[in-house]
Design an enzyme around this catalytic site. Sequence first.
Site, PDB file in Angstrom:
ATOM      1  N   ASP A 173       0.805  -1.217   0.000  1.00 24.43           N
ATOM      2  CA  ASP A 173       0.000   0.000   0.000  1.00 24.43           C
ATOM      3  C   ASP A 173       0.840   1.270   0.000  1.00 24.43           C
ATOM      4  O   ASP A 173       0.328   2.360  -0.242  1.00 24.43           O
ATOM      5  CB  ASP A 173      -0.848   0.032   1.283  1.00 24.43           C
ATOM      6  CG  ASP A 173      -2.166  -0.674   1.103  1.00 24.43           C
ATOM      7  OD1 ASP A 173      -2.647  -0.745  -0.028  1.00 24.43           O
ATOM      8  OD2 ASP A 173      -2.701  -1.152   2.118  1.00 24.43           O
TER       9      ASP A 173
HETATM   10  C1  BGC Z   1       0.519   1.206   6.331  1.00 27.85           C
HETATM   11  C2  BGC Z   1       0.147   0.002   5.540  1.00 27.85           C
HETATM   12  C3  BGC Z   1      -1.346  -0.075   5.417  1.00 27.85           C
HETATM   13  C4  BGC Z   1      -1.903   1.233   4.897  1.00 27.85           C
HETATM   14  C5  BGC Z   1      -3.414   1.134   4.810  1.00 27.85           C
HETATM   15  C6  BGC Z   1      -0.093   2.439   5.740  1.00 27.85           C
HETATM   16  O1  BGC Z   1       0.205   3.546   6.510  1.00 27.85           O
HETATM   17  O2  BGC Z   1       1.918   1.322   6.411  1.00 27.85           O
HETATM   18  O3  BGC Z   1       0.652  -1.167   6.136  1.00 27.85           O
HETATM   19  O4  BGC Z   1      -1.707  -1.094   4.549  1.00 27.85           O
HETATM   20  O5  BGC Z   1      -1.491   2.308   5.670  1.00 27.85           O
HETATM   21  O6  BGC Z   1      -4.113   2.116   5.372  1.00 27.85           O
HETATM   22  C1  NOJ Z   2      -1.468  -3.798   5.595  1.00 26.62           C
HETATM   23  C2  NOJ Z   2      -2.695  -3.809   4.743  1.00 26.62           C
HETATM   24  O1  NOJ Z   2      -3.796  -4.270   5.489  1.00 26.62           O
HETATM   25  C3  NOJ Z   2      -2.508  -4.679   3.539  1.00 26.62           C
HETATM   26  O2  NOJ Z   2      -3.632  -4.602   2.701  1.00 26.62           O
HETATM   27  C4  NOJ Z   2      -1.263  -4.307   2.805  1.00 26.62           C
HETATM   28  O3  NOJ Z   2      -1.105  -5.212   1.755  1.00 26.62           O
HETATM   29  C5  NOJ Z   2      -0.050  -4.316   3.709  1.00 26.62           C
HETATM   30  N1  NOJ Z   2      -0.302  -3.490   4.840  1.00 26.62           N
HETATM   31  C6  NOJ Z   2       1.223  -3.877   3.007  1.00 26.62           C
HETATM   32  O4  NOJ Z   2       1.219  -2.521   2.735  1.00 26.62           O
END
Ligand code: BGC
Ligand code: NOJ
Length: 811
Positions: free
Chosen positions: A483
């Site tokens: 993400d």
């Molecule tokens: C986080 C990710 C997460 C994303 C979704 C980011 O700040 O680092 O792990 O999936 O937010 O909201």
């Molecule tokens: C947490 C999120 O829930 C997931 O959708 C994502 O793939 C990972 N972070 C990596 O960014």
Amino acid sequence: MKYGFFDDNNKEYVITTPKTPLPWINYLGCTEFFTLISNTCGGYTFYKDAKLLRMTRYRYNDTTLDTNGKYFYIKDGDTIWNPGWQPTKTELDSYECRHGIGYSKFTGAKNDIEAALVTFVPIGDPVELTKVTLTNKGNSKKDIQLFSYVEWCLWNADDDMKNYQRNLSIGEVEVVDSTIYHKTEYRERRNHYAVYSVNSKIDAFETSRDEFRGAYNGPDKPAAVIAGKLNSTIASGWYPIASHQLNVSLNPGESKTFVFALGYVENAEDEKWEKPGIINKKKADALLAKYQTTEDFDKAFDGLCKYWNELLSKFHIDSKDEHVNRMVNIWNQYQCMVTFNMSRSASYYETGIGRGMGFRDSCQDLLGFVHLIPDRARERIIDIASTQFQDGSAYHQYQPLTKKGNSDIGSGFNDDPLWLIAGTSAYIRETGDTSILKEMVPYDNDMSVATTLMEHLKRSFDYIVNHKGPHNLPLIGRADWNDCLNLNCFSEHPGESFQCFGPSEGPVAESVFIAGMFVKYGREYAALAKLMGDSAEEARVLSEVDKMIAAIEKDGWDGEWFVRAYDAYSHKVGSKECEEGQIYIEPQGMCVMAGVGVDDGNAVKALDSVKEKLDTKYGVMILQPAYTRYHLELGEITSYPPGYKENAGIFCHNNPWISIAETCIGRGDRAFEVYKKTCPSYIEDISEIHRTEPYVYSQMVAGADAKFHGEAKNSWLTGTAAWTFTNISQYILGIYPTLEGLSVNPCTPAAFGDFNVTRVYRGVTYNIEIKNPNKVQKGIASLIVDGQEIQGNIIPFDGSKNTVNVIATMR
Ligand code: BGC
Ligand code: NOJ
């Protein structure tokens, strides 16, 4: 250092000090009514939706302090204490917390009084039950007082912590005998209220927090408890709570037991009131009547244990490795169920007021629980697919209560569509239920444009076919699985969403990771097309897959590993040409899992590079070298300090991808080494470094560049649970469900030894004995099914049998 121990016979983790490095929590509830509970009785309760129907209040940004909870206070002379230590933190003579499967138990003792609590949510009822047993262990009579305490949340947890100008005037309660009814907002649009009751006559009650705590006091020094007397006040506005006072006399050796019930009740619009201003309590009273005695409690508790024992028996391993046995048989499967229920909404790291259900998260969670509750997996697939758009793209998130897509985030995460294929394929491989493919499923919840689920899968696949960039690789959109790799966003101002800023369509950034997914899940989709008799579609899909493999081989290979992506300027990301972030874990795992590079040696090279460049003693990092400055063209990933989260943290979710990839090239020793590094039970001994619960996976462990290398964060709600269970059960132990039947093809360490697996598959119990006389890492020499040797690895499914006995001998 440890703060407790595993009690495998009881399927419990036993915490022996309240002072764990962080609160160590458990989840109560299986379907609609849920509680988070920490090892010191902290936590909160909600019905269905942690944001919109929050029953009790929790305070944010207060991690180790861990307020609030559902507390019991004991006043014994001048000593006031809690069986779970918090909130008074009076030193206890003894303390133990047992987090079990769907329940928690606490035993605290002080000055010859022992208080034992058992708390759980019974199957089928929206109520949390707590049995409190007080025992006088001393030689003289004790006259003590027991006080309960919960602080009501005014339902919408988000509004509850922001909108004081309104909220401080709306709190309302009623009290009848031993039951306290919380009815804030019931007078207007709500059709629900909460109750807190005890199965005994009470001596007094309190419903006003100010009366209970007194001005300037916290729950650690409640004035009314110190005074030994509740004032039986009816709250009006401010902060409604519920507290019961029970004066208890105990002779030496005597025990007394009380059952407390915290419930949720909904009434139909025309049945809301008993008379003007007085709520209709019929349903509440009926609910409470079911749990009036210790016997009622014990019976419901047995029901819960039976439910879980049966579920967990669907996959059972018996090996020489106690960590594998414990994680596979108990904790990993349990965590999969919790991620199914919670998605990423409510934990001690997710506030429950933020994200709803993630499209990709929920699809991946399915991989871990589909064998446990296939019916609910089916329903979940339909819910998820209903938030897809007609062009195959999808809302990135949806709300559990409404099941509608969340338009604040929208779509444009271009890996999402393919995860729907992954989840559906897993469901059909598990159940054989192809009828789901013929279900009519809406797009964006609009039934007028519904098509079959199979058509949804086609559109998922074609979304990628129709969205390729200059290198014929898939366009990444806002981001793919990672993400934080925001290649099209270019956010320059604080406060802007890294992910949603800037366009999702138009720019040309591409993802090699999605390319790997396309190959893997494209083939799974082709197999479904074949199963449904559509060989033209199968051929079309496989030819698109071949084109993608060619694109990966041409522009997705960097010489020693797979490239991660191309940015909006068509510059490589995750290449030796880069200044920072030269190698990323995701494409190495996904491309090899998809079979890319397995025949030409690139898979071995890629995984050797992972070992050389990304490995640490605590797990495999997501990338190296860490980004040391903010790169506008890469986005959030470079916003994290080196070693944390997506910037070179050990992101546990994709460690199993590497482990699975290793099994694809037959290296069982290395696959298992990767498995062990993040596996909670193996690292229990370093709990003071790891800090989160030693019985569940966390999302992230700080990488080598971080100050606190080895420290975990974001426990419980992570796709790591599902992927690790997939890895250990399907790839390392090698019991993999295919469309035709179970396949047996383990890839274990040479020294792992023989093992037995019991696997319930499509209603048939498979008793599988795996022997490894020559200590090989992979390969089956013979497979004997009910006394008959069969060719290949797949046991053709035969639903006429109840039990199938299998002996698999490795080479
Ligand atoms: C986080 C990710 C997460 C994303 C979704 C980011 O700040 O680092 O792990 O999936 O937010 O909201
Ligand atoms: C947490 C999120 O829930 C997931 O959708 C994502 O793939 C990972 N972070 C990596 O960014």
